[in-house]
Design a protein around this motif. Structure first.
Motif, PDB file in Angstrom:
ATOM      1  N   ALA A 158       1.054  -1.362   0.002  1.00 53.94           N
ATOM      2  CA  ALA A 158      -0.018  -0.038   0.106  1.00 53.94           C
ATOM      3  C   ALA A 158       0.768   1.231  -0.004  1.00 53.94           C
ATOM      4  O   ALA A 158       2.008   1.394   0.705  1.00 53.94           O
ATOM      5  N   LEU A 159       0.385   2.220  -0.647  1.00 52.51           N
ATOM      6  CA  LEU A 159       1.060   3.617  -0.789  1.00 52.51           C
ATOM      7  C   LEU A 159      -0.119   4.526  -0.228  1.00 52.51           C
ATOM      8  O   LEU A 159      -0.995   4.832  -0.656  1.00 52.51           O
TER       9      LEU A 159
ATOM     10  N   GLU B  51      -5.628   7.887  -3.228  1.00 50.24           N
ATOM     11  CA  GLU B  51      -6.983   7.789  -3.135  1.00 50.24           C
ATOM     12  C   GLU B  51      -7.448   7.776  -1.547  1.00 50.24           C
ATOM     13  O   GLU B  51      -8.380   8.246  -1.101  1.00 50.24           O
ATOM     14  N   LEU B  52      -6.623   6.775  -0.905  1.00 48.71           N
ATOM     15  CA  LEU B  52      -6.961   6.259   0.420  1.00 48.71           C
ATOM     16  C   LEU B  52      -7.033   7.550   1.424  1.00 48.71           C
ATOM     17  O   LEU B  52      -7.833   7.684   2.325  1.00 48.71           O
TER      18      LEU B  52
ATOM     19  N   ALA C   7      -5.823  15.371  -5.668  1.00 42.66           N
ATOM     20  CA  ALA C   7      -7.104  15.872  -5.441  1.00 42.66           C
ATOM     21  C   ALA C   7      -7.889  15.472  -6.950  1.00 42.66           C
ATOM     22  O   ALA C   7      -8.920  15.030  -7.006  1.00 42.66           O
ATOM     23  N   ASN C   8      -7.164  15.802  -8.165  1.00 42.77           N
ATOM     24  CA  ASN C   8      -7.679  15.259  -9.368  1.00 42.77           C
ATOM     25  C   ASN C   8      -7.978  13.945  -9.375  1.00 42.77           C
ATOM     26  O   ASN C   8      -8.758  13.324 -10.275  1.00 42.77           O
ATOM     27  N   LEU C   9      -7.076  13.074  -8.995  1.00 41.56           N
ATOM     28  CA  LEU C   9      -7.254  11.662  -8.854  1.00 41.56           C
ATOM     29  C   LEU C   9      -8.370  11.061  -8.122  1.00 41.56           C
ATOM     30  O   LEU C   9      -9.348  10.329  -8.382  1.00 41.56           O
ATOM     31  N   TYR C  10      -8.748  11.684  -7.096  1.00 39.61           N
ATOM     32  CA  TYR C  10      -9.976  11.522  -6.061  1.00 39.61           C
ATOM     33  C   TYR C  10     -11.157  11.925  -7.007  1.00 39.61           C
ATOM     34  O   TYR C  10     -12.143  11.223  -7.079  1.00 39.61           O
ATOM     35  N   ASN C  11     -10.892  12.986  -7.537  1.00 45.65           N
ATOM     36  CA  ASN C  11     -12.189  13.538  -8.503  1.00 45.65           C
ATOM     37  C   ASN C  11     -12.630  12.485  -9.522  1.00 45.65           C
ATOM     38  O   ASN C  11     -13.799  12.349  -9.887  1.00 45.65           O
ATOM     39  N   ARG C  12     -11.560  12.093 -10.090  1.00 46.78           N
ATOM     40  CA  ARG C  12     -11.660  10.946 -11.095  1.00 46.78           C
ATOM     41  C   ARG C  12     -12.158   9.674 -10.579  1.00 46.78           C
ATOM     42  O   ARG C  12     -13.342   9.137 -11.105  1.00 46.78           O
TER      43      ARG C  12
ATOM     44  N   ASP D  22     -12.100  -3.441  -4.192  1.00 47.21           N
ATOM     45  CA  ASP D  22     -11.082  -3.328  -3.063  1.00 47.21           C
ATOM     46  C   ASP D  22     -11.543  -2.449  -2.252  1.00 47.21           C
ATOM     47  O   ASP D  22     -11.421  -2.685  -0.777  1.00 47.21           O
ATOM     48  N   VAL D  23     -11.847  -1.424  -2.499  1.00 49.02           N
ATOM     49  CA  VAL D  23     -12.398  -0.227  -1.809  1.00 49.02           C
ATOM     50  C   VAL D  23     -13.423  -0.478  -0.881  1.00 49.02           C
ATOM     51  O   VAL D  23     -13.768  -0.343   0.459  1.00 49.02           O
TER      52      VAL D  23
END
Length: 439
Positions: free
Chosen positions: A271-272, A278-279, A318-323, A355-356
């Motif tokens: 895990a990262l 996103e985590l 932020a953009n990755l979580y928005n995606r 997974d989430v």
């Protein structure tokens, strides 16, 4: 339009309620009695710390101005917010106390997310014997996160004094045998950059190549190495110096390249954590929802704004979580999932929806927000002469990717939704976009 307000509970001269049971009062003043109610936000704020609020231990002047708008006359925050830092060398309560003192507003540990905070959710590792690397009270931090069997690099070095040989002044003066009284290491947790990089790099590699048993020889890598969990992927960060300083991401680059040079194989992460993972943003949303519930704000938090100074962590994350939130709206759309996976290049960096659900739903519940917008400030890592570039698209394309190896470069993910001078302008912009006027 201001937030929807609770029904007026004042009594008319006839003794009846001013508002009908199903009526909704909109605005800031009841039309019947003139009672002023505070607007209720439907958005939350995520603040980076270094380069946004502070430079080292120095408060950035705009931060004081920003928080004057964020706190009411009773000293309460007018919107739910969290401080999201990739630092990992102290407890959440310690960081909350530091911020309270510097900013002059009361901040609780539930408003602070360290890079290691999501580790409390990875309970399958809590009973394993874990080696922790970093600086500060690493043993206390690990135990506070739920780990029950922890050893440090210093404990390893004391038990196996012949392993740390780079510094001639620290080599044993007399021949010594391994003490060997430590249990077998079952996982490695990297909190942040250590003080003595050569010592930590050597002993972590030893643990990985001996499968946790330092009394044995290095083994050929015909099987997966021990689980490795890493927090804080920042290649660089901004302190008082004029230029950025090495961060834990630089240490990870060293570790990854040494491992591959020795074994010919890539180092793998279980895990990262920390931005841009996103985590971390999922955990931030969870805390923001909790604040809204505690304040009895009725409007659901649907929008998040992440304010940061680093394109490769704050904006990318932020953009990755928005995606990811877009993907949830698309709900199991193969194209949306493939687009997200292409951005990271690693299943461990961004878990699939299944997974989430399996890992996080029981702890945090699924996300409720529908967007996470990025706001870039020019007071930290990003500061091209303190001006917005005249050709932003060209700037983005020519940017060297400083993100972690397991997050692929996607120009769209490092392009901020907004660029402002400082955090005060960021808060002003967000309030304007949300048409939010605190009382």
């Amino acid at each position: 339009m201001r937030g929807l307000l609770p029904l007026c509970r004042g009594l008319s001269s006839g003794g009846g309620r001013h508002a009908r049971p199903n009526a909704t009062v909109v605005g800031s003043r009841c039309g019947f009695c003139g009672t002023i109610s505070k607007p209720q936000p439907n958005f939350g704020l995520l603040f980076d710390i270094d380069g946004v609020l502070l430079r080292g231990r120095m408060l950035i002047p705009a931060a004081k101005k920003a928080f004057e708008k964020l706190v009411d006359s009773q000293g309460q925050f007018v919107v739910p917010l969290v401080f999201v830092t990739n630092a990992g060398n102290c407890l959440r309560q310690t960081k909350a106390d530091q911020l309270s003192h510097i900013l002059g507003v009361p901040i609780t540990q539930d408003q602070v997310i360290m890079s290691h905070s999501p580790l409390r959710m990875l309970k399958k590792f809590h009973d394993k014997c874990v080696l922790v690397s970093g600086q500060g009270p690493v043993l206390e931090i690990a135990k506070n996160l739920g780990f029950n069997n922890v050893i440090s690099i210093d404990m390893l070095r004391e038990s196996f004094p012949l392993l740390d040989m780079v510094d001639h002044n620290r080599r044993p003066k007399l021949p010594s045998n391994p003490v060997g009284n430590l249990p077998k290491v079952e996982a490695v947790v990297l909190f942040g950059e250590p003080i003595r990089w050569e010592t930590n790099l050597q002993l972590i590699i030893d643990v990985l190549l001996t499968n946790g048993n330092l009394s044995s020889h290095h083994q050929s890598q015909n099987r997966p190495h021990l689980p490795l969990l890493a927090c804080n992927m920042d290649l660089m960060w901004m302190a008082e110096a004029q230029s950025p300083r090495f961060g834990h991401g630089t240490f990870l680059v060293c570790l990854e390249n040494i491992f591959k040079k020795i074994t010919g194989k890539d180092l793998k992460y279980e895990a990262l954590m920390g931005k841009p993972s996103e985590l971390t943003y999922h955990f931030a949303e969870f805390l923001i929802r909790g604040q809204a519930v505690q304040r009895q704000w009725k409007r659901p938090i649907t929008s998040l704004y992440a304010i940061g100074d680093n394109l490769m962590t704050d904006i990318y994350g932020a953009n990755l979580y928005n995606r990811y939130l877009d993907m949830r709206v698309a709900r199991k759309s193969p194209k949306a999932i493939a687009k997200m996976a292409a951005a990271t290049g690693s299943a461990t960096a961004v878990p699939t929806e299944d997974d989430v659900d399996n890992t996080w739903e029981s702890e945090l519940a699924l996300p409720a927000a529908t967007s996470c917008k990025s706001v870039l400030v020019c007071t930290g890592v990003y500061n091209p002469t303190a001006q917005v570039p005249s050709d932003a698209s060209r700037f983005i394309k020519e940017t060297v990717f400083h993100g972690h190896r397991d997050f692929r470069f996607d120009p769209a993910l490092v392009e901020p939704g907004h660029i402002v001078q400082d955090v005060a302008e960021a808060v002003e912009l967000i309030f304007e976009k949300e048409k939010f006027v605190p009382q």
